[in-house]
Design an enzyme around this catalytic site. Sequence first.
Site, PDB file in Angstrom:
ATOM      1  N   THR A 139       0.730  -1.046  -0.109  1.00  0.00           N
ATOM      2  CA  THR A 139      -0.230   0.059   0.162  1.00  0.00           C
ATOM      3  C   THR A 139       0.628   1.420   0.513  1.00  0.00           C
ATOM      4  OG1 THR A 139      -1.522  -1.614   1.143  1.00  0.00           O
ATOM      5  CG2 THR A 139      -1.661   0.765   1.455  1.00  0.00           C
ATOM      6  N   CYS A 272      -3.058  -1.973   9.223  1.00  0.00           N
ATOM      7  CA  CYS A 272      -3.193  -1.619   8.498  1.00  0.00           C
ATOM      8  C   CYS A 272      -4.223  -0.459   8.364  1.00  0.00           C
ATOM      9  CB  CYS A 272      -4.311  -2.450   7.549  1.00  0.00           C
ATOM     10  SG  CYS A 272      -3.110  -3.454   6.466  1.00  0.00           S
ATOM     11  N   LYS A 275      -2.535   2.883  10.499  1.00  0.00           N
ATOM     12  CA  LYS A 275      -1.352   3.556   9.588  1.00  0.00           C
ATOM     13  C   LYS A 275      -1.961   3.874   7.671  1.00  0.00           C
ATOM     14  CE  LYS A 275       0.593  -0.477   6.859  1.00  0.00           C
ATOM     15  NZ  LYS A 275       0.463   0.642   5.230  1.00  0.00           N
TER      16      LYS A 275
HETATM   17  N1  NAD Z   1      -1.787  -7.681   6.217  1.00  0.00           N
HETATM   18  C1  NAD Z   1      -1.887  -6.752   5.867  1.00  0.00           C
HETATM   19  O1  NAD Z   1      -3.752  -7.572   6.062  1.00  0.00           O
HETATM   20  C2  NAD Z   1      -2.315  -6.236   4.206  1.00  0.00           C
HETATM   21  C3  NAD Z   1      -3.642  -6.593   3.669  1.00  0.00           C
HETATM   22  C4  NAD Z   1      -3.517  -5.184   2.822  1.00  0.00           C
HETATM   23  C5  NAD Z   1      -2.847  -4.231   2.304  1.00  0.00           C
HETATM   24  N2  NAD Z   1      -1.230  -4.230   2.920  1.00  0.00           N
HETATM   25  C6  NAD Z   1      -0.710  -4.456   2.932  1.00  0.00           C
HETATM   26  O2  NAD Z   1       1.127  -5.178   2.232  1.00  0.00           O
HETATM   27  C7  NAD Z   1       1.793  -4.783   2.486  1.00  0.00           C
HETATM   28  C8  NAD Z   1       2.436  -5.509   2.944  1.00  0.00           C
HETATM   29  O3  NAD Z   1       2.267  -5.847   4.112  1.00  0.00           O
HETATM   30  P1  NAD Z   1       2.209  -7.398   5.470  1.00  0.00           P
HETATM   31  O4  NAD Z   1       1.686  -6.917   6.450  1.00  0.00           O
HETATM   32  O5  NAD Z   1       2.517  -8.261   4.215  1.00  0.00           O
HETATM   33  O6  NAD Z   1       3.863  -7.063   5.634  1.00  0.00           O
HETATM   34  P2  NAD Z   1       4.934  -7.817   6.478  1.00  0.00           P
HETATM   35  O7  NAD Z   1       5.551  -6.905   7.932  1.00  0.00           O
HETATM   36  O8  NAD Z   1       3.957  -9.194   7.134  1.00  0.00           O
HETATM   37  O9  NAD Z   1       5.344  -8.410   5.594  1.00  0.00           O
HETATM   38  C9  NAD Z   1       6.725  -7.899   4.957  1.00  0.00           C
HETATM   39  C10 NAD Z   1       7.947  -8.389   4.656  1.00  0.00           C
HETATM   40  O10 NAD Z   1       8.551  -7.589   3.847  1.00  0.00           O
HETATM   41  C11 NAD Z   1      10.301  -7.781   3.759  1.00  0.00           C
HETATM   42  N3  NAD Z   1      11.017  -7.487   3.646  1.00  0.00           N
HETATM   43  C12 NAD Z   1      10.844  -5.973   3.704  1.00  0.00           C
HETATM   44  N4  NAD Z   1      12.201  -5.123   2.794  1.00  0.00           N
HETATM   45  C13 NAD Z   1      12.567  -5.712   1.960  1.00  0.00           C
HETATM   46  C14 NAD Z   1      13.133  -6.427   0.733  1.00  0.00           C
HETATM   47  N5  NAD Z   1      13.946  -5.265   0.463  1.00  0.00           N
HETATM   48  N6  NAD Z   1      12.808  -7.213   0.008  1.00  0.00           N
HETATM   49  C15 NAD Z   1      12.688  -8.775   0.373  1.00  0.00           C
HETATM   50  N7  NAD Z   1      11.569  -8.573   1.142  1.00  0.00           N
HETATM   51  C16 NAD Z   1      11.669  -7.396   1.890  1.00  0.00           C
HETATM   52  C17 NAD Z   1      10.100  -8.120   5.985  1.00  0.00           C
HETATM   53  O11 NAD Z   1      11.346  -8.792   5.738  1.00  0.00           O
HETATM   54  C18 NAD Z   1       8.512  -8.386   6.077  1.00  0.00           C
HETATM   55  O12 NAD Z   1       8.775 -10.065   6.070  1.00  0.00           O
HETATM   56  C19 NAD Z   1       1.794  -3.184   3.171  1.00  0.00           C
HETATM   57  O13 NAD Z   1       1.622  -2.402   2.281  1.00  0.00           O
HETATM   58  C20 NAD Z   1       0.801  -3.589   3.820  1.00  0.00           C
HETATM   59  O14 NAD Z   1      -0.028  -2.690   3.732  1.00  0.00           O
HETATM   60  C21 NAD Z   1      -1.264  -5.319   3.769  1.00  0.00           C
END
Ligand code: NAD
Length: 444
Positions: A139, A272, A275
Site C-alpha cells: 500500500t 492497515c 497506518k
Molecule cells: N497485512 C494485511 O492484512 C494487508 C492487507 C492489504 C495490504 N497490505 C499491505 O501490504 C504490504 C505488506 O504488508 P504485510 O502485512 O504483508 O507486511 P509484513 O510486515 O507482514 O511483511 C513484509 C515483509 O517484507 C520483508 N521485506 C522488507 N524489505 C524487504 C526487501 N528489501 N526485500 C525482501 N523482503 C523485504 C520483511 O522482512 C517482511 O517479512 C503493506 O504495504 C501493507 O499495508 C497488508
Amino acid sequence: MKESLLSPAITIYGAGYVGLVTGACLSKSGHTVRVLDIDRGKLDSLAAGKTPFFEPELDHVLAEAIAAGRLTFAHPDDACADAPAPAHAPGAPATPFVYIAVGTPSTAAGSADLRFVRDVIDRLAQTASSGTVVVMKSTVPPGTGTAIAERLAQRGIGYVSNPEFLREGSAVADWYHTDRIVLGGQAAHVDAVATLYSDIDAPVVRCDITSAELVKYASNAFLATKISFVNEIASLCEITGADITAVAAAVGMDHRIGPDFLRAGIGYGGSCFPKDTRALDYLSRFKGYDFNLLRAVIEVNARQRMLPVKALRDRLGDLAGQRVAILGLAFKPDTDDTRESPGMDIARMLLAEGALVTGFDPIAHAHIDDEQFTACDTLEAALEGVAAAIVATEWPCFVSADWSALIARMSGPRIVFDGRNVLDQDAIHAAGGTYLAVGRPSTP
Ligand SMILES: NC(=O)c1ccc[n+]([C@@H]2O[C@H](COP(=O)([O-])OP(=O)(O)OC[C@H]3O[C@@H](n4cnc5c(N)ncnc54)[C@H](O)[C@@H]3O)[C@@H](O)[C@H]2O)c1
C-alpha cells in the site's frame, strides 16, 4: 524436475501476510513463484516447513505449492536471487513478473515509510531485465507509483499498481473471493497482470496508477469511518440510554448501509487501518487539503481505546496495584498479528497507571516487557484473582466460555468490560459480575 521447470516466472519481494499469501495462491494456480525476504529468521522457518505467522489455510496451500516444486524462497542477496526470471514452465506466461509486498509502516509523522519499497525499486532498476512487469501490492500513497513507473520505464520495465484487499484471518479465502481486482497502469501491462488472475471470478477494474492507489486508501478510510461512526452513535446511546446493539442491527438492515463494520467497541487496530488512515491524513495535509472527516475518524478511534481504562478508574478509583486481565492481544480474531492492537495498547495504559496486568490470547504472544505484566497460557489463569477483565478481541472462545465459572475465579467487584459487545450480559450479571460494554446499559 528439470531446472527450467523450477525457474520462477514470478518473483515476490516480501514474505509477510500479503507476500506469502500471494506467492502461495499464485503457485496454487500453476505459476512458478520465488519469494524473497531479507528476514533470515522467516526464511529459516519456511525452509523448515513452518509458516512464520498464523493464517488459516495458509499452511496447507504453502505445503502443496512447495511439494509441487512451484514455490521457493530466498534472500535477495543470495546468488541468482535477482536474476530476471529466465525460463518458464510450459504454458507459463512469457513476461517475468516481480511483485512487491514489503511493509509500508507509519513514520513518526504519520506518513507511509517507503524505505522498504525504495530498496526494492533501487535493486530492480539495476537488475531487472527489459520486459519485466513490476506489480505493486504494497500500500503506497497516491502519486508514488507514477514516479516509480517513469523511472522503471527508462529500462523498459512496466509497472502496475495492484492494491491488495485481503484481510488477515481470512486471507487465503479472500484471495479467491475478492470483490474486485484493481489494476492501474498502461493497458498492455495491466492486461499481462490480469492473465495471472484468470482463475479468480471477480471484476477487474482497470484505471491509472494513482487512482488504483487511492482506491486502497479510500476503501480503508471508508471502513474506518463506518467503525468510528458507529462508535460515535454508541456514545450517544450511553447518553440517551439506548442500546447500540439494537440500533446498529436495525441501521445495518438498510441495504444502502449494510451490517458490516457496524459493531461498536474499542475501535480498529492492526497493520492497515491505523497506518493507512494516518498516511491519507498526512498526504492530504501535505497537499494543502484538510480532510476533516478522516481526522475525526482517527481521533474517535484513539478515544475508544481509553474507554475501558476510564471505566475502571470510575469504578475502582486509583488503578495502582489493581489486578486486571486483558483478554485478546491480537488485533482481531484468527490472527496472531498484534500490530497496533487495542488489547496491547490498553495493557500498556493500565501498566502506566500502576495496575498489575495479566494477558491471554489463544494464538498471539504479548510483546510487553514490564514486570507488572504476566502473559498467561489459559483464560482461567489470566482471570485468577483479578478485579476486572477487559475483552479486547472477539475470539469465539471468549464468547463460548463458561462465564459463571470464570467470574468465580475473579475477586472483588468482578468487572467484565466487554470491549467488543459480544458476551452474554445476563450470564455475567447472574454469576455476580458487573457487565460494562460500549454503548449499552451496564449491569448492575
Ligand atoms: N497485512 C494485511 O492484512 C494487508 C492487507 C492489504 C495490504 N497490505 C499491505 O501490504 C504490504 C505488506 O504488508 P504485510 O502485512 O504483508 O507486511 P509484513 O510486515 O507482514 O511483511 C513484509 C515483509 O517484507 C520483508 N521485506 C522488507 N524489505 C524487504 C526487501 N528489501 N526485500 C525482501 N523482503 C523485504 C520483511 O522482512 C517482511 O517479512 C503493506 O504495504 C501493507 O499495508 C497488508
